[in-house]
Structures are given as C-alpha cells and as structure tokens.
Motif scaffolding. Structure first.
Motif, PDB file in Angstrom:
ATOM      1  N   PRO A  26       0.817  -1.256   0.069  1.00 30.87           N
ATOM      2  CA  PRO A  26       0.116   0.122  -0.045  1.00 30.87           C
ATOM      3  C   PRO A  26       0.826   1.380   0.065  1.00 30.87           C
ATOM      4  O   PRO A  26       0.636   2.342  -0.574  1.00 30.87           O
ATOM      5  CB  PRO A  26      -0.843  -0.148   1.168  1.00 30.87           C
ATOM      6  N   LEU A  27       1.970   1.125   0.449  1.00 28.35           N
ATOM      7  CA  LEU A  27       2.899   2.361   0.550  1.00 28.35           C
ATOM      8  C   LEU A  27       3.337   2.606  -0.727  1.00 28.35           C
ATOM      9  O   LEU A  27       3.750   3.853  -1.264  1.00 28.35           O
ATOM     10  CB  LEU A  27       4.034   2.190   1.771  1.00 28.35           C
ATOM     11  N   VAL A  31       2.708   6.044  -2.743  1.00 30.46           N
ATOM     12  CA  VAL A  31       3.858   6.927  -3.299  1.00 30.46           C
ATOM     13  C   VAL A  31       3.697   7.149  -4.781  1.00 30.46           C
ATOM     14  O   VAL A  31       3.830   8.311  -5.323  1.00 30.46           O
ATOM     15  CB  VAL A  31       5.431   6.374  -3.112  1.00 30.46           C
ATOM     16  N   HIS A  32       3.343   6.083  -5.605  1.00 34.03           N
ATOM     17  CA  HIS A  32       2.810   6.456  -7.103  1.00 34.03           C
ATOM     18  C   HIS A  32       1.791   7.324  -7.237  1.00 34.03           C
ATOM     19  O   HIS A  32       1.902   7.992  -8.159  1.00 34.03           O
ATOM     20  CB  HIS A  32       2.624   4.921  -7.511  1.00 34.03           C
ATOM     21  N   ARG A  36       1.956  10.729  -9.408  1.00 33.35           N
ATOM     22  CA  ARG A  36       0.846  10.974 -10.555  1.00 33.35           C
ATOM     23  C   ARG A  36       0.422  12.121 -10.100  1.00 33.35           C
ATOM     24  O   ARG A  36      -0.015  12.834 -11.142  1.00 33.35           O
ATOM     25  CB  ARG A  36       0.048   9.699 -10.535  1.00 33.35           C
ATOM     26  N   GLY A  37       0.063  12.708  -8.952  1.00 36.58           N
ATOM     27  CA  GLY A  37      -0.595  13.817  -8.665  1.00 36.58           C
ATOM     28  C   GLY A  37       0.315  14.949  -8.790  1.00 36.58           C
ATOM     29  O   GLY A  37      -0.368  16.152  -8.337  1.00 36.58           O
ATOM     30  N   THR A  60       2.266  10.106   2.935  1.00 36.68           N
ATOM     31  CA  THR A  60       3.053  10.337   1.811  1.00 36.68           C
ATOM     32  C   THR A  60       2.801  11.821   1.667  1.00 36.68           C
ATOM     33  O   THR A  60       4.063  12.347   1.449  1.00 36.68           O
ATOM     34  CB  THR A  60       2.889   9.568   0.417  1.00 36.68           C
ATOM     35  N   ALA A  61       1.617  12.096   1.370  1.00 34.39           N
ATOM     36  CA  ALA A  61       1.548  13.643   1.103  1.00 34.39           C
ATOM     37  C   ALA A  61       1.867  14.493   2.168  1.00 34.39           C
ATOM     38  O   ALA A  61       2.764  15.502   2.022  1.00 34.39           O
ATOM     39  CB  ALA A  61       0.028  14.094   0.791  1.00 34.39           C
ATOM     40  N   ARG A  62       2.005  13.992   3.580  1.00 33.86           N
ATOM     41  CA  ARG A  62       2.470  14.602   4.665  1.00 33.86           C
ATOM     42  C   ARG A  62       3.976  14.656   4.453  1.00 33.86           C
ATOM     43  O   ARG A  62       4.439  15.862   4.720  1.00 33.86           O
ATOM     44  CB  ARG A  62       1.982  14.247   5.997  1.00 33.86           C
ATOM     45  N   ALA A  63       4.482  13.289   4.157  1.00 28.57           N
ATOM     46  CA  ALA A  63       6.013  13.455   4.080  1.00 28.57           C
ATOM     47  C   ALA A  63       6.739  14.470   2.954  1.00 28.57           C
ATOM     48  O   ALA A  63       7.476  15.002   3.115  1.00 28.57           O
ATOM     49  CB  ALA A  63       6.386  11.963   3.835  1.00 28.57           C
ATOM     50  N   ILE A  64       5.923  14.627   1.888  1.00 22.81           N
ATOM     51  CA  ILE A  64       6.259  15.452   0.781  1.00 22.81           C
ATOM     52  C   ILE A  64       6.198  17.108   1.257  1.00 22.81           C
ATOM     53  O   ILE A  64       7.156  17.771   0.843  1.00 22.81           O
ATOM     54  CB  ILE A  64       5.444  15.162  -0.339  1.00 22.81           C
TER      55      ILE A  64
END
Length: 186
Positions: A26-27, A31-32, A36-37, A60-64
């Motif tokens: 799921p991670l 990430v993919h 893509r977004g 993932t969005a938080r980590a970015i």
C-alpha cells in the motif's frame, strides 16, 4: 488455493518484519499516486478513503510537505487511525450529502484541494472529486487541480468529462505502483 508466481514476490531484507513488509505494497501504491498527482510542498490535499492505501497516501502527502491533508471515509474507526497517523482533518461522510462533504472539505482545508487522491472506487466519490456543477453535486477539486484515481476495481467507471475539461481539472490514473526505486523528491 491460489498460487503466486515467484516473479510477483520480493524477498524481505534482513531486519524487516512481516508486518513491516506487508505495509510495503500500500505504501508503494501511495507513493505512485502522489507522484502521479504531483503533490508538492504547501498544497492542500484531499484523500478519499481511509483504508490502507488512503492512509498511506495521506502519510506520503504529509512527508512530501503538503500544507493540509484531509481524509474522508464512512468508517469512524479508520478515520481515528488516520488522525493518529498524521491527518490534519478527518471527515466522516456517513449520511452526508455531497454538498455537505464539499463544504466540510473546504472549511477544513481553507479552500478547495489542489489534489484529490480518490482511493475508494465508489462511483459517487469519483463524481464528487471531479464535478463542479451537477444537479445536486458541487465539485471538490479546484479548477486547474488534479484528481488521481487509485481505487478503480470495476471494468467500467462513469466519469463526467465536460465539466473537468472546462475547468482544466487533470484526471490521472494510478494503478498499483511503478517499477521506480529512486528517492522521493520533495
């Protein structure tokens, strides 16, 4: 009994538990989806669905470096877990109209999301993430924003194309994950 091809498996590195290994799929999908977004630092992100892929997409969005991340689901237990994992806002949409969901998202995020990551595959969620004006629905994703469709299981999904085209909303698919192993750039 279903057999899995050895080509579809990966050996876990030494020191990685089976529980940690189970989280990798799921991670990788999350990430993919964020790639893509084109999720970027400072953006407002909406994740629809707080299951394993949705929660991973939120993290993932938080980590970015997303400024705000809201996550929606029907299941309050999943939402409580997402909050513990770092969601800024959780919205239980059980019994809510699409208009009420939209209003709650905008209130939480302080505006329409720049990117919506749709992880449910539910037809009404697909429509509400894209549409601006429908008989009852109002849009969620801002004009010029991006909707990433992750949770597609059926052979056919009906998507409106006129409204997102007129508002230049990019609709992108993200199926599973890509064979990409480089560092996540932020």
């Amino acid at each position: 009994m279903k057999c899995i091809s050895p080509n579809a498996t990966q050996r876990l590195p030494d020191g990685l538990t089976f529980d940690e290994g189970a989280f990798m799929e799921p991670l990788a999908v999350a990430v993919h989806a964020c790639r893509r977004g084109q999720v970027q630092m400072g953006q407002r992100i909406l994740v629809q669905g707080a299951g394993p892929v949705g929660a991973s997409s939120m993290m993932t969005a938080r980590a970015i470096g997303a400024a705000q991340v809201a996550i929606t689901d029907l299941n309050s237990t999943r939402l409580a877990h997402a909050k513990k994992l770092g969601a800024d806002h959780t919205i239980c949409i059980d019994g809510m109209s699409v208009n009420d969901v939209r209003a709650a998202v905008i209130e939480c995020l302080g505006g329409e999301p720049d990117v919506t990551i749709e992880c449910t595959g539910v037809q009404s969620c697909l429509e509400s993430s894209i549409l601006k004006y429908k008989i009852v629905d109002l849009q969620t994703t801002r004009s010029g924003g991006v909707v990433v469709l992750v949770g597609l299981d059926d052979e056919k999904a009906e998507l409106p194309v006129v409204d997102p085209t007129l508002r230049e909303v990019d609709i992108r698919g993200a199926i599973k994950y890509a064979n990409w192993y480089g560092p996540l750039q932020i």
